[in-house]
Design a protein around this motif. Structure first.
Motif, PDB file in Angstrom:
ATOM      1  N   LEU A  24       0.840  -1.195   0.000  1.00 40.63           N
ATOM      2  CA  LEU A  24       0.000   0.000   0.000  1.00 40.63           C
ATOM      3  C   LEU A  24       0.876   1.246   0.000  1.00 40.63           C
ATOM      4  N   LYS A  25       0.410   2.261  -0.712  1.00 40.38           N
ATOM      5  CA  LYS A  25       1.126   3.531  -0.778  1.00 40.38           C
ATOM      6  C   LYS A  25       0.168   4.651  -0.413  1.00 40.38           C
ATOM      7  N   LEU A  26       0.692   5.690   0.198  1.00 44.77           N
ATOM      8  CA  LEU A  26      -0.124   6.848   0.534  1.00 44.77           C
ATOM      9  C   LEU A  26      -0.364   7.661  -0.731  1.00 44.77           C
ATOM     10  N   LYS A  27      -1.632   7.875  -1.044  1.00 41.86           N
ATOM     11  CA  LYS A  27      -2.018   8.719  -2.182  1.00 41.86           C
ATOM     12  C   LYS A  27      -2.418  10.077  -1.634  1.00 41.86           C
ATOM     13  N   ASP A  28      -2.085  11.100  -2.370  1.00 37.77           N
ATOM     14  CA  ASP A  28      -2.358  12.481  -1.988  1.00 37.77           C
ATOM     15  C   ASP A  28      -2.792  13.188  -3.267  1.00 37.77           C
TER      16      ASP A  28
END
Length: 188
Positions: A24-28
């Motif tokens: 999982l990656k942080l989306k912004d």
């Protein structure tokens, strides 16, 4: 897939798109209201490696959602564009036709890869359809949808927008978009 950005790593786990090993990656993402909907403003796409392979450097993506069920995604750079338009058309109380149209310019590599890309796109879309169908089978047993945090904000906007659309028609007034410019963050 229109309004659930968190589903990607759990549903689309092909090696060429987003393998589970990627984690999982942080989306912004920055959002803004548009006529009858909202847009994710131009940004570097999450699948930048694939698009860089197809287009080269400087690729941007913009995604627009509009009522009643339209989604436009434009991926582009100085060399060309890749546009997908998705339309959701209710056929009856329980059936919706999903139509996706793809158009591109300035990219002979996509022309060459077309025999591979069409089956890949069909698999990708069938994964979304499978999840929507599973949600539909569980709907009679649910009292309501659980919306959690910023990852579900677009779903909330969709329902607010539908209510506002209905109210504006009933009250014979202009539609007032409930979406305001904002940045959303979620893990995907």
């Amino acid at each position: 897939g229109f309004i659930d950005p968190g589903h990607v790593p759990f549903v689309h786990d092909q090696w060429w798109w987003r393998p589970r090993s990627a984690g999982l990656k942080l989306k912004d993402k920055q959002f803004e209201p548009v006529l009858h909907g909202w847009a994710i403003t131009k940004h570097k796409p999450s699948s930048a490696a694939l698009y860089k392979f197809l287009f080269g450097e400087g690729v941007t993506s913009e995604i627009v959602f509009k009522l009643p069920g339209f989604r436009w995604e434009t991926v582009e750079n100085a060399k060309g564009q890749f546009i997908t338009v998705s339309c959701m058309t209710p056929m009856d109380a329980k059936t919706t036709l999903i139509t996706q149209i793809t158009y591109w310019t300035g990219n002979p590599l996509i022309d060459l890869l077309r025999p591979i890309l069409i089956p890949a796109a069909n698999k990708f879309l069938s994964q979304d359809m499978r999840i929507v169908n599973l949600q539909g089978t569980s709907a009679p047993f649910m009292k309501g949808m659980m919306m959690l945090g910023q990852v579900d904000e677009q779903a909330k906007w969709y329902y607010k927008s539908k209510r506002e659309w209905h109210a504006s028609r009933t009250q014979k007034r202009f539609y007032e978009n409930p979406v305001v410019p904002t940045t959303l963050k979620w893990l995907s």
